[in-house]
Design a protein around this motif. Structure first.
Motif, PDB file in Angstrom:
ATOM      1  N   CYS A 142      -2.130   1.081   6.645  1.00 43.50           N
ATOM      2  CA  CYS A 142      -0.927   0.986   5.814  1.00 43.50           C
ATOM      3  C   CYS A 142       0.283   1.444   6.628  1.00 43.50           C
ATOM      4  O   CYS A 142       0.302   2.551   7.166  1.00 43.50           O
ATOM      5  CB  CYS A 142      -1.088   1.860   4.568  1.00 43.50           C
ATOM      6  SG  CYS A 142       0.286   1.727   3.412  1.00 43.50           S
ATOM      7  N   CYS A 181       0.846  -1.190   0.000  1.00 40.47           N
ATOM      8  CA  CYS A 181       0.000   0.000   0.000  1.00 40.47           C
ATOM      9  C   CYS A 181       0.882   1.241   0.000  1.00 40.47           C
ATOM     10  O   CYS A 181       2.095   1.152   0.197  1.00 40.47           O
ATOM     11  CB  CYS A 181      -0.931  -0.003   1.204  1.00 40.47           C
ATOM     12  SG  CYS A 181      -0.059  -0.156   2.787  1.00 40.47           S
ATOM     13  N   LYS A 183       3.072  -2.082   3.795  1.00 36.63           N
ATOM     14  CA  LYS A 183       2.033  -3.081   3.571  1.00 36.63           C
ATOM     15  C   LYS A 183       0.884  -2.821   4.546  1.00 36.63           C
ATOM     16  O   LYS A 183       1.050  -2.111   5.536  1.00 36.63           O
ATOM     17  CB  LYS A 183       2.570  -4.502   3.784  1.00 36.63           C
ATOM     18  CG  LYS A 183       3.561  -4.966   2.746  1.00 36.63           C
ATOM     19  CD  LYS A 183       3.980  -6.414   3.021  1.00 36.63           C
ATOM     20  CE  LYS A 183       4.939  -6.926   1.977  1.00 36.63           C
ATOM     21  NZ  LYS A 183       5.325  -8.353   2.234  1.00 36.63           N
ATOM     22  N   CYS A 184      -0.260  -3.425   4.261  1.00 39.12           N
ATOM     23  CA  CYS A 184      -1.391  -3.330   5.177  1.00 39.12           C
ATOM     24  C   CYS A 184      -1.118  -4.244   6.367  1.00 39.12           C
ATOM     25  O   CYS A 184      -0.895  -5.453   6.198  1.00 39.12           O
ATOM     26  CB  CYS A 184      -2.687  -3.743   4.482  1.00 39.12           C
ATOM     27  SG  CYS A 184      -3.290  -2.514   3.296  1.00 39.12           S
ATOM     28  N   CYS A 241      -6.505   0.199   3.334  1.00 43.26           N
ATOM     29  CA  CYS A 241      -6.573  -1.166   3.864  1.00 43.26           C
ATOM     30  C   CYS A 241      -7.978  -1.494   4.381  1.00 43.26           C
ATOM     31  O   CYS A 241      -8.776  -0.610   4.671  1.00 43.26           O
ATOM     32  CB  CYS A 241      -5.557  -1.348   4.979  1.00 43.26           C
ATOM     33  SG  CYS A 241      -3.863  -0.947   4.459  1.00 43.26           S
TER      34      CYS A 241
END
Length: 237
Positions: free
Chosen positions: A186, A174, A193-194, A180
């Motif tokens: 995020c 993300c 990343k989420c 997310c």
């Protein structure tokens, strides 16, 4: 009287006689100087007898028929594209095998007319009963702030500036907050990343799709789980 003068007089006489007996032209004929035969369903358009604006031509080209009213049953086999009387409607499948004059894709029904759908993140009317007033997919008329309503992405989607994109699952890359799924954010500048929020666990452990509020002991090494369970049993004795 010479021959030329005689011919001119005859032409004038024919015109006068035709006008007196009500001469007219049929559908498709030149009406620049003569009326259409059927003045009920025809009218002179661009010097040709054509269907009146309230009528359309039937499939066998034999007559002009009355246009279909707002959200009324229509015939999908009709080749004429103007059989619906209301602007921005067309003969479309409503459900099953029922066809009706319905608003085209860029318009929504306002009860008696078709109104242009609202653009991306543009002000909308929250009192409108139609659920499809927003033009962009996966948007709805929602409260932005205060008393301002706009066409905004639904809960399962986020805005990328021009469209609504499905929110990302845990462990998916993300770039900003709000991208997310529920109970995840995020990790911008970290993993990018989420990541599930504190107190929530990726579920399932492989290719997670949600962040659940249940702590998974199975994610701890087995050697730590057993002593913990034994200690808990001892305390409960």
């Amino acid at each position: 009287m010479n021959h030329f003068v005689f011919r001119v007089l005859c032409i004038v006489l024919v015109v006068v006689i035709n006008s007196e007996i009500g001469a007219s032209v049929a559908y498709g004929g030149d009406c620049s100087s003569t009326a259409c035969t059927d003045t009920t369903t025809n009218e002179c358009i661009d010097d040709l007898c054509a269907c009146a604006t309230t009528h359309f031509r039937n499939n066998d080209d034999s007559a002009c028929e009355t246009k279909i009213g707002f959200e009324t049953s229509c015939d999908n086999t009709v080749t004429a594209t103007d059989q619906c009387s209301v602007a921005n409607q067309e003969c479309s499948l409503e459900s099953g095998t029922t066809y009706k004059c319905l608003c085209t894709a860029a318009y929504y029904s306002a009860g008696s007319a078709c109104v242009a759908k609202i653009g991306f993140e543009t002000s909308c009317n929250n009192t409108v009963t139609a659920t499809d007033q927003c033009l962009v997919a996966n948007q709805e008329c929602s409260l932005e702030s205060g008393t301002t309503y706009k066409c905004l992405c639904t809960a399962a989607y986020y805005s990328d500036g021009s469209a609504c994109v499905a929110k990302k699952n845990p462990d998916i890359a993300c770039t900003a907050t709000g991208q997310c799924i529920t109970n995840a954010e995020c990790d911008v500048g970290g993993t990018d990343k989420c990541e599930c929020n504190a107190g929530y666990t990726e579920t399932p452990t492989v290719s997670p799709t949600t962040c659940s509020g249940v702590v998974k002991f199975a994610t701890l090494p087995y050697m730590y789980v057993v002593p913990i369970l034994v200690s808990m049993m001892f305390l409960l004795r």
